[in-house]
Scaffold this motif. Structure first.
Motif, short mmCIF file in Angstrom:
data_model
loop_
_atom_site.label_atom_id
_atom_site.label_comp_id
_atom_site.label_asym_id
_atom_site.label_seq_id
_atom_site.Cartn_x
_atom_site.Cartn_y
_atom_site.Cartn_z
N PRO A 1 37.95 22.90 3.65
CA PRO A 1 38.46 21.92 2.93
C PRO A 1 37.38 20.63 2.23
O PRO A 1 37.57 19.58 2.76
CB PRO A 1 39.59 21.09 3.58
CG PRO A 1 39.36 21.29 5.10
CD PRO A 1 38.31 22.46 5.11
N VAL A 2 36.38 21.21 1.82
CA VAL A 2 35.43 20.55 1.33
C VAL A 2 34.93 20.35 -0.25
O VAL A 2 35.23 21.45 -0.88
CB VAL A 2 34.01 20.91 2.15
CG1 VAL A 2 34.26 20.79 3.62
CG2 VAL A 2 33.74 22.42 1.82
N ARG A 3 34.03 19.29 -0.49
CA ARG A 3 33.66 19.26 -1.85
C ARG A 3 32.11 18.72 -1.33
O ARG A 3 31.93 17.77 -1.53
CB ARG A 3 34.31 18.07 -2.71
CG ARG A 3 33.57 17.80 -3.99
CD ARG A 3 33.97 16.65 -4.50
NE ARG A 3 34.58 15.48 -3.45
CZ ARG A 3 33.46 14.75 -2.63
NH1 ARG A 3 32.38 15.06 -2.88
NH2 ARG A 3 34.06 13.92 -1.95
N PRO A 4 31.35 19.61 -1.33
CA PRO A 4 29.85 19.24 -0.99
C PRO A 4 29.15 18.36 -2.21
O PRO A 4 29.44 18.57 -3.20
CB PRO A 4 28.95 20.56 -0.85
CG PRO A 4 30.12 21.69 -0.46
CD PRO A 4 31.28 21.26 -1.37
N ASN B 1 37.99 18.04 10.71
CA ASN B 1 38.29 19.33 10.49
C ASN B 1 37.52 20.44 11.66
O ASN B 1 36.47 20.33 11.63
CB ASN B 1 38.02 19.79 9.06
CG ASN B 1 38.62 21.06 8.88
OD1 ASN B 1 37.88 22.20 9.34
ND2 ASN B 1 39.82 21.40 8.26
N PHE B 2 38.35 21.02 12.34
CA PHE B 2 37.65 21.87 13.42
C PHE B 2 36.60 22.96 12.71
O PHE B 2 35.59 23.07 13.45
CB PHE B 2 38.85 22.45 14.31
CG PHE B 2 38.11 23.68 15.16
CD1 PHE B 2 37.48 23.05 16.39
CD2 PHE B 2 38.21 24.74 15.01
CE1 PHE B 2 36.87 23.83 17.46
CE2 PHE B 2 37.64 25.64 15.75
CZ PHE B 2 36.83 25.54 16.88
N GLY B 3 37.12 23.55 11.73
CA GLY B 3 36.35 24.49 11.03
C GLY B 3 34.83 23.89 10.49
O GLY B 3 33.90 24.39 10.50
N ALA C 1 28.69 28.00 3.16
CA ALA C 1 29.78 27.67 3.97
C ALA C 1 31.03 28.59 3.76
O ALA C 1 31.42 29.15 2.64
CB ALA C 1 30.36 26.18 3.64
N PRO C 2 31.84 28.86 4.78
CA PRO C 2 33.01 29.45 4.57
C PRO C 2 33.99 28.86 3.54
O PRO C 2 34.20 27.81 3.50
CB PRO C 2 33.76 29.41 6.11
CG PRO C 2 32.85 28.94 6.98
CD PRO C 2 31.55 28.36 6.12
N GLY D 1 31.98 17.27 6.35
CA GLY D 1 32.56 18.48 5.69
C GLY D 1 31.42 19.45 6.15
O GLY D 1 31.62 19.81 7.24
N THR D 2 30.64 20.14 5.22
CA THR D 2 29.88 21.10 5.58
C THR D 2 28.56 20.89 6.38
O THR D 2 27.73 21.78 6.93
CB THR D 2 29.42 21.95 4.25
OG1 THR D 2 28.38 20.97 3.59
CG2 THR D 2 30.63 22.58 3.62
N GLY D 3 28.36 19.45 6.41
CA GLY D 3 26.89 18.91 6.97
C GLY D 3 26.05 18.92 6.01
O GLY D 3 24.65 18.71 6.63
#
Length: 177
Positions: free
Chosen positions: A20-23, A75-77, A15-16, A53-55
């Motif tokens: 703003p994530v915590r997988p 979050n759009f990103g 992920a980029p 988040g990242t999915g």
């Protein structure tokens, strides 16, 4: 992040860094899916992934054969990354950009599994709103399960419909039925 099992087993996804994530860790994700694997046939369920988040969790369900997955994040990103990744891997994931609480208030569709991975620093009242909205709005199917991921230091056992908690490292999953 890595897909643990299924059609895309072992595939690593990057992920980029700016998201703003915590997988969810691989260890915790594998333990969670071991629990779910004993309860459900993945090709027969519908899944709602909140605070996606990242999915990461949505990809795992899709790789294991789930055909009906809805991922929600504000979050759009994150939504853009989920859409691009699910398209490139030909996964049946619909990604929606929305405030999770607004989504839960307005949604009328039921799901077999609702997975929520809110920020670990949420206030207790925000954690409590998730099951409150899910059960008030009848969003779980009869055999459904709400799972909230949180820090092992957060206690959700006093919330209505709580069933049990499993901890893995610093992560915990609380289950509601």
């Amino acid at each position: 992040m890595r897909i643990i099992s299924g059609l895309h087993k072992g595939r690593k996804l990057l992920a980029p860094k700016k998201l703003p994530v915590r997988p969810t860790t691989d260890m915790a994700k594998e333990a969670l899916f071991n629990i779910l694997n004993n309860r459900y046939y993945f090709d027969e369920i519908t899944v709602l992934d909140l605070f996606s988040g990242t999915g990461n969790i949505a990809y795992e369900f899709a790789s294991r054969g789930t055909e009906n997955i809805l991922a929600v994040d504000d979050n759009f990103g994150c939504i853009k990354f989920i859409r691009q990744t699910s398209e490139s891997l030909d996964m049946p994931i619909e990604a929606v950009r929305s405030d999770v609480f607004r989504f839960l208030e307005n949604n009328t569709k039921q799901f077999t599994i609702i997975f929520a991975d809110p920020p670990y620093d949420f206030d207790q009242n925000l954690f409590e709103q998730i099951p409150e909205l899910v059960f008030k709005n009848n969003l779980l199917e009869e055999s459904g399960l709400l799972i909230i991921e949180h820090s092992k230091h957060t206690d959700l056992s006093n919330i209505n419909n709580f069933s049990f908690t499993k901890s893995y490292g610093g992560n915990a999953f609380s289950f509601f039925e």
